[in-house]
Design a protein around this motif. Structure first.
Motif, PDB file in Angstrom:
ATOM      1  N   ALA A  61      38.740  61.901 -10.752  1.00  0.00           N
ATOM      2  CA  ALA A  61      40.124  61.437 -10.910  1.00  0.00           C
ATOM      3  C   ALA A  61      41.081  62.605 -10.700  1.00  0.00           C
TER       4      ALA A  61
ATOM      5  N   LEU B 106      41.003  56.715 -16.814  1.00  0.00           N
ATOM      6  CA  LEU B 106      39.917  57.671 -16.540  1.00  0.00           C
ATOM      7  C   LEU B 106      38.527  57.089 -16.772  1.00  0.00           C
TER       8      LEU B 106
ATOM      9  N   ALA C  34      35.169  58.155 -14.978  1.00  0.00           N
ATOM     10  CA  ALA C  34      35.329  59.372 -14.168  1.00  0.00           C
ATOM     11  C   ALA C  34      34.324  60.430 -14.633  1.00  0.00           C
TER      12      ALA C  34
ATOM     13  N   VAL D 198      37.824  65.228 -14.108  1.00  0.00           N
ATOM     14  CA  VAL D 198      39.260  64.995 -13.928  1.00  0.00           C
ATOM     15  C   VAL D 198      39.897  66.290 -13.425  1.00  0.00           C
TER      16      VAL D 198
ATOM     17  N   CYS E 234      40.816  63.771 -22.159  1.00  0.00           N
ATOM     18  CA  CYS E 234      39.553  64.219 -21.547  1.00  0.00           C
ATOM     19  C   CYS E 234      38.577  64.692 -22.627  1.00  0.00           C
TER      20      CYS E 234
END
Lengths: 273, 74
Positions: A71, A155, A158, A161, A178
């Motif tokens: 991402a 996200l 993913a 990132v 994250c």
């Protein structure tokens, strides 16, 4: 699948499968272009587009990159170069997130901004560009702002990132999301002749340390602007980190920050334990 | 006392990269920022002998102070 293998063996030139053959194979075996690319790699053959990768990336590793989902948050200065390089590297699934449209003042540095893209959503232009590079890449374009509330769904799934946003507040929210989702984050930021890059594993608080003194507003980029070359340098370093992390090779800029000064050509590693 | 001050990125412009400077005892990091006309709002990280520091920390003979600007563009 025997006939699939036989077809590949017949069409391959030194293990390479050309784009026109990839299209024919997709048609013959009723596969999407993405499925065909994955099956070709799975069978140990290499799409010709990756021929110049193969001295440093094996076919098995190329398959791993194609099966990876990365991402990119922000499709401006850093994001344009990051998307371009991820696509050419062979990342198979790319999520592009940005709420903005291209403006005239983007033309000095943002790779995806051209006369014909002015006024168009950045993610729409990004998707078209990536499709022009490789129609087998699955691109998810989200014309929306990243926030801590929307972040988790944006996200989802993913593997990695990449931070290409232009706001410190958003960066800190991105780092928190994250960390919560246990997804590694590749940070990059630029201002004038200067930039910084850091790779942040879940559990590390590198960004919180980097911006510990921040209260509100922008960094020094509000006074320094950004030229054409600084985003390209920082973005390329970020994509090198993506490649290393996905392939588990080399040494990432982990628990430290690489600070870039293009005026004096100094690159310093600053420990952030 | 002698303090080595290292400036990074845009903080070097019109100032210096690295300089060994004399300061009176009990000088704080914030005094050096003021002396160098670096607004605290522009400061990203401050490292004192490679360890994170705050602007209200006092300095000692031989300290190495590194000051980085907030960089946030994308």
């Amino acid at each position: 699948m025997d006939s699939f293998l036989k077809t590949l063996q017949k069409k391959a030139r030194e293990n390479l499968i050309s784009w026109s053959d990839q299209q024919l194979i997709a048609q013959e075996f009723q596969l999407t272009l993405a499925e065909a690319e994955e099956e070709i790699l799975q069978a140990g053959f290499l799409p010709t587009r990756y021929q110049r990768n193969q001295q440093m990336i094996s076919t098995r590793q190329q398959l791993h990159l194609f099966q990876s989902r990365v991402a990119v948050i922000g499709c401006g200065g850093l994001g344009g170069y990051i998307l371009e390089e991820l696509a050419r590297l062979g990342i198979g699934q790319i999520i592009a997130i940005d709420p903005d449209v291209f403006e005239e003042s983007n033309l000095n540095r943002q790779l995806l901004s051209t006369m014909s893209s002015l006024g168009r959503p950045k993610v729409e232009v990004a998707k078209q560009r990536l499709n022009d590079i490789n129609p087998a890449i699955r691109v998810t374009a989200m014309a929306t702002a990243f926030t801590k509330d929307t972040g988790q769904s944006l996200l989802a799934s993913a593997d990695l990132v990449v931070d290409a946003v232009d706001s410190i507040a958003t960066r800190l929210e991105l780092a928190a999301v994250c960390n919560h989702m246990k997804i590694p984050l590749i940070h990059g930021a630029i201002a004038g002749w200067f930039g910084q890059v850091a790779t942040i594993a879940p559990g590390e608080e590198t960004l919180q340390r980097l911006y510990a003194n921040w209260h509100h507003g922008k960094g020094v980029e509000s006074q320094l602007g950004n030229p054409s070359f600084t985003p390209a340098v920082a973005a390329s370093l970020q994509v090198a980190e993506v490649c290393k992390l996905l392939l588990k090779q080399g040494t990432p800029v982990s628990r430290k920050m690489l600070t870039i000064n293009l005026l004096t050509m100094q690159f310093d590693e600053i420990p952030l334990p | 006392m002698q303090i080595t001050v290292k400036l990074f990125a845009s903080f070097q412009t019109g100032r210096f990269q690295c300089d060994v400077r004399s300061y009176p005892e009990s000088t704080l990091v914030s005094h050096i920022l003021q002396e160098l006309a670096i607004p605290e709002s522009e400061v990203g990280i401050i490292l004192l002998n490679m360890i994170h520091a705050k602007s209200d920390q006092s300095l000692a003979e031989g300290d190495i102070l590194a000051i980085f600007p907030l960089v946030g563009g994308g």
